[in-house]
Design a protein around this motif. Structure first.
Motif, mmCIF file in Angstrom:
data_model
loop_
_atom_site.group_PDB
_atom_site.id
_atom_site.type_symbol
_atom_site.label_atom_id
_atom_site.label_comp_id
_atom_site.label_asym_id
_atom_site.label_seq_id
_atom_site.Cartn_x
_atom_site.Cartn_y
_atom_site.Cartn_z
ATOM 1 N N UNK A 45 0.845 -1.194 0.000
ATOM 2 C CA UNK A 45 0.000 0.000 0.000
ATOM 3 C C UNK A 45 0.876 1.239 0.000
ATOM 4 N N UNK A 46 0.539 2.172 -0.885
ATOM 5 C CA UNK A 46 1.233 3.456 -0.992
ATOM 6 C C UNK A 46 0.202 4.548 -0.809
ATOM 7 N N UNK A 55 -0.477 12.215 -7.373
ATOM 8 C CA UNK A 55 -1.811 11.693 -7.057
ATOM 9 C C UNK A 55 -2.761 11.913 -8.235
ATOM 10 N N UNK A 56 -2.731 13.117 -8.816
ATOM 11 C CA UNK A 56 -3.640 13.415 -9.928
ATOM 12 C C UNK A 56 -3.383 12.490 -11.123
ATOM 13 N N UNK A 57 -2.122 12.210 -11.413
ATOM 14 C CA UNK A 57 -1.794 11.300 -12.509
ATOM 15 C C UNK A 57 -2.139 9.861 -12.121
ATOM 16 N N UNK A 117 -2.669 -1.446 -9.730
ATOM 17 C CA UNK A 117 -3.586 -0.860 -8.753
ATOM 18 C C UNK A 117 -4.805 -1.774 -8.609
ATOM 19 N N UNK A 118 -5.002 -2.285 -7.382
ATOM 20 C CA UNK A 118 -6.117 -3.168 -7.074
ATOM 21 C C UNK A 118 -7.302 -2.424 -6.471
ATOM 22 N N UNK A 119 -6.984 -1.386 -5.700
ATOM 23 C CA UNK A 119 -8.028 -0.638 -5.006
ATOM 24 C C UNK A 119 -7.457 0.717 -4.608
ATOM 25 N N UNK A 120 -8.354 1.651 -4.353
ATOM 26 C CA UNK A 120 -7.984 2.987 -3.909
ATOM 27 C C UNK A 120 -8.801 3.281 -2.654
ATOM 28 N N UNK A 121 -8.132 3.770 -1.606
ATOM 29 C CA UNK A 121 -8.766 3.977 -0.308
ATOM 30 C C UNK A 121 -8.583 5.426 0.121
ATOM 31 N N UNK A 128 -4.811 5.986 -0.392
ATOM 32 C CA UNK A 128 -4.033 4.759 -0.492
ATOM 33 C C UNK A 128 -4.272 4.044 -1.800
ATOM 34 N N UNK A 129 -3.192 3.573 -2.406
ATOM 35 C CA UNK A 129 -3.251 2.765 -3.619
ATOM 36 C C UNK A 129 -2.753 1.373 -3.253
#
Length: 161
Positions: A45-46, A55-57, A117-121, A128-129
Protein backbone atom coordinates in the motif's frame (compact mmCIF):
# COMPACT_ATOMS: atom_id res chain seq x y z
CA UNK A 1 -3.93 14.53 17.37
CA UNK A 2 -1.27 14.97 20.05
CA UNK A 3 -1.38 11.23 20.79
CA UNK A 4 -0.67 10.36 17.16
CA UNK A 5 2.15 12.93 16.98
CA UNK A 6 3.76 11.47 20.11
CA UNK A 7 3.62 8.02 18.52
CA UNK A 8 4.86 8.98 15.04
CA UNK A 9 7.73 11.14 16.34
CA UNK A 10 9.63 8.00 17.36
CA UNK A 11 9.27 6.39 13.90
CA UNK A 12 12.04 6.61 11.32
CA UNK A 13 10.50 4.78 8.40
CA UNK A 14 12.05 4.31 4.96
CA UNK A 15 11.29 6.81 2.23
CA UNK A 16 10.18 5.77 -1.24
CA UNK A 17 9.93 7.37 -4.66
CA UNK A 18 6.62 6.46 -6.30
CA UNK A 19 6.25 6.93 -10.05
CA UNK A 20 3.40 6.49 -12.48
CA UNK A 21 2.28 7.39 -15.98
CA UNK A 22 -0.97 7.69 -17.90
CA UNK A 23 -2.31 9.59 -20.89
CA UNK A 24 1.17 10.76 -21.91
CA UNK A 25 1.94 12.19 -18.46
CA UNK A 26 4.62 10.96 -16.05
CA UNK A 27 4.75 11.83 -12.38
CA UNK A 28 6.71 10.89 -9.30
CA UNK A 29 7.04 11.94 -5.68
CA UNK A 30 8.76 11.13 -2.42
CA UNK A 31 6.55 9.07 -0.10
CA UNK A 32 6.88 8.15 3.55
CA UNK A 33 3.53 6.42 3.99
CA UNK A 34 3.93 2.96 2.44
CA UNK A 35 4.11 -0.64 3.58
CA UNK A 36 3.61 -4.26 2.70
CA UNK A 37 0.10 -5.01 3.89
CA UNK A 38 -0.50 -8.67 2.92
CA UNK A 39 1.64 -11.78 2.49
CA UNK A 40 -0.92 -13.96 0.69
CA UNK A 41 -1.83 -12.54 -1.68
CA UNK A 42 1.19 -10.23 -1.77
CA UNK A 43 0.10 -6.59 -1.52
CA UNK A 44 1.79 -3.24 -0.93
CA UNK A 45 0.00 0.00 0.00
CA UNK A 46 1.23 3.46 -0.99
CA UNK A 47 -0.38 6.65 0.29
CA UNK A 48 -0.23 9.76 -1.93
CA UNK A 49 -1.06 13.30 -0.85
CA UNK A 50 -4.12 14.67 -2.61
CA UNK A 51 -2.22 17.97 -3.04
CA UNK A 52 0.40 16.22 -5.17
CA UNK A 53 0.57 16.06 -8.98
CA UNK A 54 1.55 12.38 -8.70
CA UNK A 55 -1.81 11.69 -7.06
CA UNK A 56 -3.64 13.41 -9.93
CA UNK A 57 -1.79 11.30 -12.51
CA UNK A 58 -2.07 8.10 -10.44
CA UNK A 59 -5.88 8.35 -10.31
CA UNK A 60 -5.96 7.34 -13.99
CA UNK A 61 -3.02 4.92 -13.94
CA UNK A 62 -3.19 1.14 -13.92
CA UNK A 63 0.28 0.70 -12.32
CA UNK A 64 2.60 2.45 -9.87
CA UNK A 65 6.31 1.84 -9.36
CA UNK A 66 7.74 2.01 -5.83
CA UNK A 67 11.48 2.57 -5.34
CA UNK A 68 13.66 2.37 -2.25
CA UNK A 69 16.65 4.69 -2.12
CA UNK A 70 20.06 4.27 -0.55
CA UNK A 71 20.99 6.69 2.20
CA UNK A 72 23.45 8.38 -0.20
CA UNK A 73 20.63 9.27 -2.64
CA UNK A 74 19.39 12.40 -0.92
CA UNK A 75 19.64 14.34 -4.21
CA UNK A 76 17.10 11.98 -5.79
CA UNK A 77 14.88 12.43 -2.74
CA UNK A 78 15.20 16.20 -3.06
CA UNK A 79 14.26 16.05 -6.75
CA UNK A 80 11.14 13.95 -6.17
CA UNK A 81 10.22 15.46 -2.80
CA UNK A 82 11.34 19.06 -3.04
CA UNK A 83 10.30 19.86 -6.61
CA UNK A 84 6.92 19.61 -8.29
CA UNK A 85 6.29 18.07 -11.68
CA UNK A 86 3.99 21.02 -12.30
CA UNK A 87 7.19 23.08 -12.85
CA UNK A 88 9.91 20.69 -14.06
CA UNK A 89 10.37 17.37 -15.84
CA UNK A 90 11.85 15.26 -13.06
CA UNK A 91 12.38 12.35 -15.45
CA UNK A 92 14.67 14.48 -17.64
CA UNK A 93 17.06 14.57 -14.67
CA UNK A 94 17.28 10.83 -13.86
CA UNK A 95 17.85 7.60 -15.76
CA UNK A 96 14.68 5.52 -16.08
CA UNK A 97 12.89 3.03 -18.28
CA UNK A 98 9.26 2.21 -18.87
CA UNK A 99 8.01 -0.66 -16.73
CA UNK A 100 4.80 -2.67 -16.75
CA UNK A 101 1.72 -0.56 -17.35
CA UNK A 102 4.02 2.29 -18.44
CA UNK A 103 5.17 3.07 -14.89
CA UNK A 104 8.60 4.74 -14.97
CA UNK A 105 11.24 2.60 -13.23
CA UNK A 106 14.25 4.53 -11.92
CA UNK A 107 17.54 2.93 -12.99
CA UNK A 108 19.52 3.99 -9.93
CA UNK A 109 17.67 2.84 -6.85
CA UNK A 110 18.22 0.22 -4.18
CA UNK A 111 15.20 -1.86 -5.14
CA UNK A 112 11.89 -1.37 -6.95
CA UNK A 113 8.55 -3.00 -7.58
CA UNK A 114 5.79 -2.26 -10.06
CA UNK A 115 2.28 -2.97 -8.84
CA UNK A 116 -1.09 -3.08 -10.56
CA UNK A 117 -3.59 -0.86 -8.75
CA UNK A 118 -6.12 -3.17 -7.07
CA UNK A 119 -8.03 -0.64 -5.01
CA UNK A 120 -7.98 2.99 -3.91
CA UNK A 121 -8.77 3.98 -0.31
CA UNK A 122 -9.60 7.49 0.90
CA UNK A 123 -7.58 8.19 4.03
CA UNK A 124 -8.16 11.94 4.41
CA UNK A 125 -5.47 14.18 2.94
CA UNK A 126 -3.75 11.06 1.56
CA UNK A 127 -5.25 8.35 -0.65
CA UNK A 128 -4.03 4.76 -0.49
CA UNK A 129 -3.25 2.76 -3.62
CA UNK A 130 -3.33 -0.98 -2.98
CA UNK A 131 -0.83 -2.63 -5.31
CA UNK A 132 -0.50 -6.22 -6.51
CA UNK A 133 3.18 -6.67 -7.48
CA UNK A 134 3.69 -7.62 -11.15
CA UNK A 135 7.45 -6.97 -11.51
CA UNK A 136 10.37 -6.22 -9.21
CA UNK A 137 14.11 -5.80 -9.19
CA UNK A 138 16.32 -8.77 -8.50
CA UNK A 139 17.41 -9.14 -4.88
CA UNK A 140 20.85 -7.75 -4.15
CA UNK A 141 23.08 -9.59 -1.70
CA UNK A 142 24.32 -6.23 -0.40
CA UNK A 143 21.83 -4.44 1.81
CA UNK A 144 22.92 -0.81 1.86
CA UNK A 145 21.42 1.52 4.45
CA UNK A 146 18.11 2.90 3.18
CA UNK A 147 17.16 6.54 3.03
CA UNK A 148 14.93 7.19 6.04
CA UNK A 149 12.65 9.97 7.23
CA UNK A 150 15.35 11.44 9.48
CA UNK A 151 17.59 11.83 6.40
CA UNK A 152 15.05 14.10 4.67
CA UNK A 153 13.32 15.76 7.63
CA UNK A 154 14.82 19.11 6.60
CA UNK A 155 13.50 18.84 3.03
CA UNK A 156 11.02 21.54 1.96
CA UNK A 157 8.22 19.80 0.02
CA UNK A 158 7.34 20.81 -3.53
CA UNK A 159 3.68 20.84 -2.43
CA UNK A 160 2.13 21.16 1.02
CA UNK A 161 1.63 17.75 2.59
Amino acid sequence: MAGLDAFTEVLDYPMYVVTTATDGQRAGCLVGFASQCSIDPPRFMVWLSTANRTYRVARGASHLAVHTLRRDQKRTAELFGGRTGDDIDKFGRVAWQSGQGGAPVLSDCCAWLVGRVQDVVDGGDHVGFLLAPVAQSRPDAARPPLLRFSDVADLSPGHPA
